[in-house]
Design a protein around this motif. Sequence first.
Motif, PDB file in Angstrom:
ATOM      1  N   VAL A 109     -39.959 -32.007 -53.719  1.00  0.00           N
ATOM      2  CA  VAL A 109     -39.166 -33.084 -54.212  1.00  0.00           C
ATOM      3  C   VAL A 109     -39.158 -34.212 -53.400  1.00  0.00           C
ATOM      4  N   THR A 110     -38.599 -35.396 -53.763  1.00  0.00           N
ATOM      5  CA  THR A 110     -38.933 -36.862 -53.225  1.00  0.00           C
ATOM      6  C   THR A 110     -38.837 -36.796 -51.920  1.00  0.00           C
ATOM      7  N   ALA A 111     -37.485 -36.374 -51.432  1.00  0.00           N
ATOM      8  CA  ALA A 111     -37.118 -36.807 -49.894  1.00  0.00           C
ATOM      9  C   ALA A 111     -38.331 -35.990 -48.962  1.00  0.00           C
ATOM     10  N   PRO A 112     -38.515 -34.524 -49.015  1.00  0.00           N
ATOM     11  CA  PRO A 112     -39.342 -34.080 -48.130  1.00  0.00           C
ATOM     12  C   PRO A 112     -40.807 -34.589 -48.074  1.00  0.00           C
ATOM     13  N   ALA A 113     -41.228 -35.095 -49.414  1.00  0.00           N
ATOM     14  CA  ALA A 113     -42.467 -35.520 -49.719  1.00  0.00           C
ATOM     15  C   ALA A 113     -42.644 -36.600 -48.852  1.00  0.00           C
ATOM     16  N   ILE A 114     -41.413 -37.518 -48.659  1.00  0.00           N
ATOM     17  CA  ILE A 114     -41.670 -38.823 -47.769  1.00  0.00           C
ATOM     18  C   ILE A 114     -41.501 -38.571 -46.270  1.00  0.00           C
ATOM     19  N   ASN A 115     -40.558 -37.691 -46.060  1.00  0.00           N
ATOM     20  CA  ASN A 115     -40.307 -37.591 -44.420  1.00  0.00           C
ATOM     21  C   ASN A 115     -40.794 -36.422 -43.844  1.00  0.00           C
ATOM     22  N   LEU A 116     -41.490 -35.313 -44.925  1.00  0.00           N
ATOM     23  CA  LEU A 116     -42.206 -34.446 -44.120  1.00  0.00           C
ATOM     24  C   LEU A 116     -43.690 -34.492 -44.444  1.00  0.00           C
ATOM     25  N   VAL A 117     -44.273 -34.084 -45.678  1.00  0.00           N
ATOM     26  CA  VAL A 117     -45.450 -34.158 -45.866  1.00  0.00           C
ATOM     27  C   VAL A 117     -46.349 -35.341 -45.650  1.00  0.00           C
ATOM     28  N   VAL A 118     -45.932 -36.581 -45.674  1.00  0.00           N
ATOM     29  CA  VAL A 118     -46.939 -37.659 -44.933  1.00  0.00           C
ATOM     30  C   VAL A 118     -46.872 -37.624 -43.539  1.00  0.00           C
ATOM     31  N   PRO A 119     -45.832 -37.374 -42.825  1.00  0.00           N
ATOM     32  CA  PRO A 119     -45.806 -37.381 -41.542  1.00  0.00           C
ATOM     33  C   PRO A 119     -46.727 -36.145 -41.095  1.00  0.00           C
ATOM     34  N   ALA A 120     -46.662 -34.845 -41.867  1.00  0.00           N
ATOM     35  CA  ALA A 120     -47.371 -33.937 -41.289  1.00  0.00           C
ATOM     36  C   ALA A 120     -48.855 -34.363 -41.493  1.00  0.00           C
ATOM     37  N   LEU A 121     -49.348 -34.883 -42.476  1.00  0.00           N
ATOM     38  CA  LEU A 121     -50.870 -35.339 -42.738  1.00  0.00           C
ATOM     39  C   LEU A 121     -51.188 -36.377 -41.627  1.00  0.00           C
ATOM     40  N   GLN A 122     -50.323 -37.294 -41.181  1.00  0.00           N
ATOM     41  CA  GLN A 122     -50.728 -37.958 -40.027  1.00  0.00           C
ATOM     42  C   GLN A 122     -50.664 -37.338 -38.865  1.00  0.00           C
ATOM     43  N   ARG A 123     -49.927 -36.478 -38.635  1.00  0.00           N
ATOM     44  CA  ARG A 123     -50.220 -35.620 -37.339  1.00  0.00           C
ATOM     45  C   ARG A 123     -51.482 -34.717 -37.378  1.00  0.00           C
ATOM     46  N   LEU A 124     -51.907 -34.228 -38.273  1.00  0.00           N
ATOM     47  CA  LEU A 124     -53.005 -33.249 -38.568  1.00  0.00           C
ATOM     48  C   LEU A 124     -54.364 -33.995 -38.460  1.00  0.00           C
ATOM     49  N   LYS A 125     -54.320 -35.526 -38.998  1.00  0.00           N
ATOM     50  CA  LYS A 125     -55.626 -36.200 -39.264  1.00  0.00           C
ATOM     51  C   LYS A 125     -56.215 -36.375 -37.843  1.00  0.00           C
ATOM     52  N   SER A 126     -55.560 -36.338 -36.659  1.00  0.00           N
ATOM     53  CA  SER A 126     -56.093 -36.768 -35.218  1.00  0.00           C
ATOM     54  C   SER A 126     -57.186 -35.449 -35.038  1.00  0.00           C
ATOM     55  N   ALA A 127     -56.829 -34.310 -35.250  1.00  0.00           N
ATOM     56  CA  ALA A 127     -57.434 -33.124 -34.829  1.00  0.00           C
ATOM     57  C   ALA A 127     -58.273 -32.544 -35.967  1.00  0.00           C
ATOM     58  N   HIS A 128     -57.792 -32.945 -37.167  1.00  0.00           N
ATOM     59  CA  HIS A 128     -58.659 -32.582 -38.563  1.00  0.00           C
ATOM     60  C   HIS A 128     -58.983 -33.606 -39.316  1.00  0.00           C
ATOM     61  N   PRO A 129     -59.923 -34.709 -39.075  1.00  0.00           N
ATOM     62  CA  PRO A 129     -59.965 -35.736 -39.761  1.00  0.00           C
ATOM     63  C   PRO A 129     -60.441 -35.481 -41.379  1.00  0.00           C
ATOM     64  N   THR A 130     -61.022 -34.375 -41.521  1.00  0.00           N
ATOM     65  CA  THR A 130     -61.206 -34.172 -43.040  1.00  0.00           C
ATOM     66  C   THR A 130     -60.373 -33.372 -43.874  1.00  0.00           C
ATOM     67  N   ILE A 131     -58.957 -33.273 -43.383  1.00  0.00           N
ATOM     68  CA  ILE A 131     -57.990 -32.472 -44.053  1.00  0.00           C
ATOM     69  C   ILE A 131     -57.267 -33.386 -45.193  1.00  0.00           C
ATOM     70  N   GLU A 132     -57.259 -32.830 -46.273  1.00  0.00           N
ATOM     71  CA  GLU A 132     -56.404 -33.383 -47.311  1.00  0.00           C
ATOM     72  C   GLU A 132     -55.403 -32.627 -47.869  1.00  0.00           C
ATOM     73  N   ALA A 133     -54.315 -33.549 -48.376  1.00  0.00           N
ATOM     74  CA  ALA A 133     -53.117 -33.066 -49.137  1.00  0.00           C
ATOM     75  C   ALA A 133     -53.020 -33.546 -50.539  1.00  0.00           C
ATOM     76  N   HIS A 134     -53.125 -32.494 -51.376  1.00  0.00           N
ATOM     77  CA  HIS A 134     -52.793 -32.992 -52.874  1.00  0.00           C
ATOM     78  C   HIS A 134     -51.378 -32.686 -53.045  1.00  0.00           C
ATOM     79  N   VAL A 135     -50.651 -33.518 -53.230  1.00  0.00           N
ATOM     80  CA  VAL A 135     -49.279 -33.558 -53.318  1.00  0.00           C
ATOM     81  C   VAL A 135     -48.579 -33.799 -54.723  1.00  0.00           C
ATOM     82  N   GLU A 136     -48.060 -32.917 -55.183  1.00  0.00           N
ATOM     83  CA  GLU A 136     -47.426 -32.957 -56.595  1.00  0.00           C
ATOM     84  C   GLU A 136     -45.608 -33.259 -56.316  1.00  0.00           C
TER      85      GLU A 136
END
Length: 325
Positions: A109-136
């Motif tokens: 739902v909208t709120a956790p997509a903004i304040n959880l999924v996006v920050p999680a992707l940003q946190r993971l990118k440094s150690a896993h640069p090829t990681i991707e999130a397909h978010v609905e």
Amino acid sequence: MSDPAERIARRLKLPHLRLALALANTGQISAAARALNMAQPAASRMLAEMERLLGAPVCVRGPKGVELSETGLALAERARRILTELSEAGRDVVEISAGKAGTAYIGAVTAPAINLVVPALQRLKSAHPTIEAHVEVGTSDMLVPRLLEGQLDFVIGRVPVHMDIADFDIRPVQPEVVSLLVRAGHPLARERRLPLSSLIDYEWVMQPPGTPLRRAMEYSFASHGLALPRISLISTSFLVLLSMIWRSDAIAPVAVEAARLLVAEGGMSQAVTALDLDERIEIPPYALIARADRHLSPTARLFYETICALIETGRGFVASSTVAP
């Protein structure tokens, strides 16, 4: 396993399972054949072969197509799980053999997509640069069925009331807070400690009936003995909501995380602002929801654990093992 059951298990093949699932999804032999890139006569022969093997009809033919029998429904449900597990096994093998993170399929739902999924992707990118999130992003009643069908790894939302909670592994998060967005030049924009009664003469933009945010607002008005204000627009679209309040004096309730994205210091927009209410309105908790019988892929597990860590350092999880719909 009994002898008849063992005989069926030995003779059932993956094409049989795919056909049973396609029949459940389409309700027509011709459509199921197209979905499997088969000719219809070949699909009919395979269906007859399945029914001989099972010793029972898989479906009942009618003027508008086919309906699965009790046997067919049981087979299709098992087929869904087996084929999902095989697909996920393939993802695991590819990710592990490639030595890199792959893609996680997340519903929110909208709120956790903004304040959880996006920050999680940003946190993971440094150690896993090829990681991707397909978010609905959508409502829970849209996302949770897709989780059951194996199209999403996990969902951040709420279990719809008509679904069995036992089918899910649920970790509820602390309740969300409602923020009321208006255009920056709204007559009430500079007022402080506004009572709810001062808002009833304005038009509102609301989510559809039954959605958690709409129910939270309905409860707040009712608890003060107030009628629900006039609702001029009903939509789940955040962009439609913003367009409406930007062009009018309408008021739109949103989760506070969505409001902060726009109106906090350094936010994305100076065209809208949040009203200062004299009370706190809460939405029932959303939750991290996974299928109870599902093994997460390595990439999905990374996202899931990172989101858990973000929640623990923010609002935290609810101690209860249940979540409000």
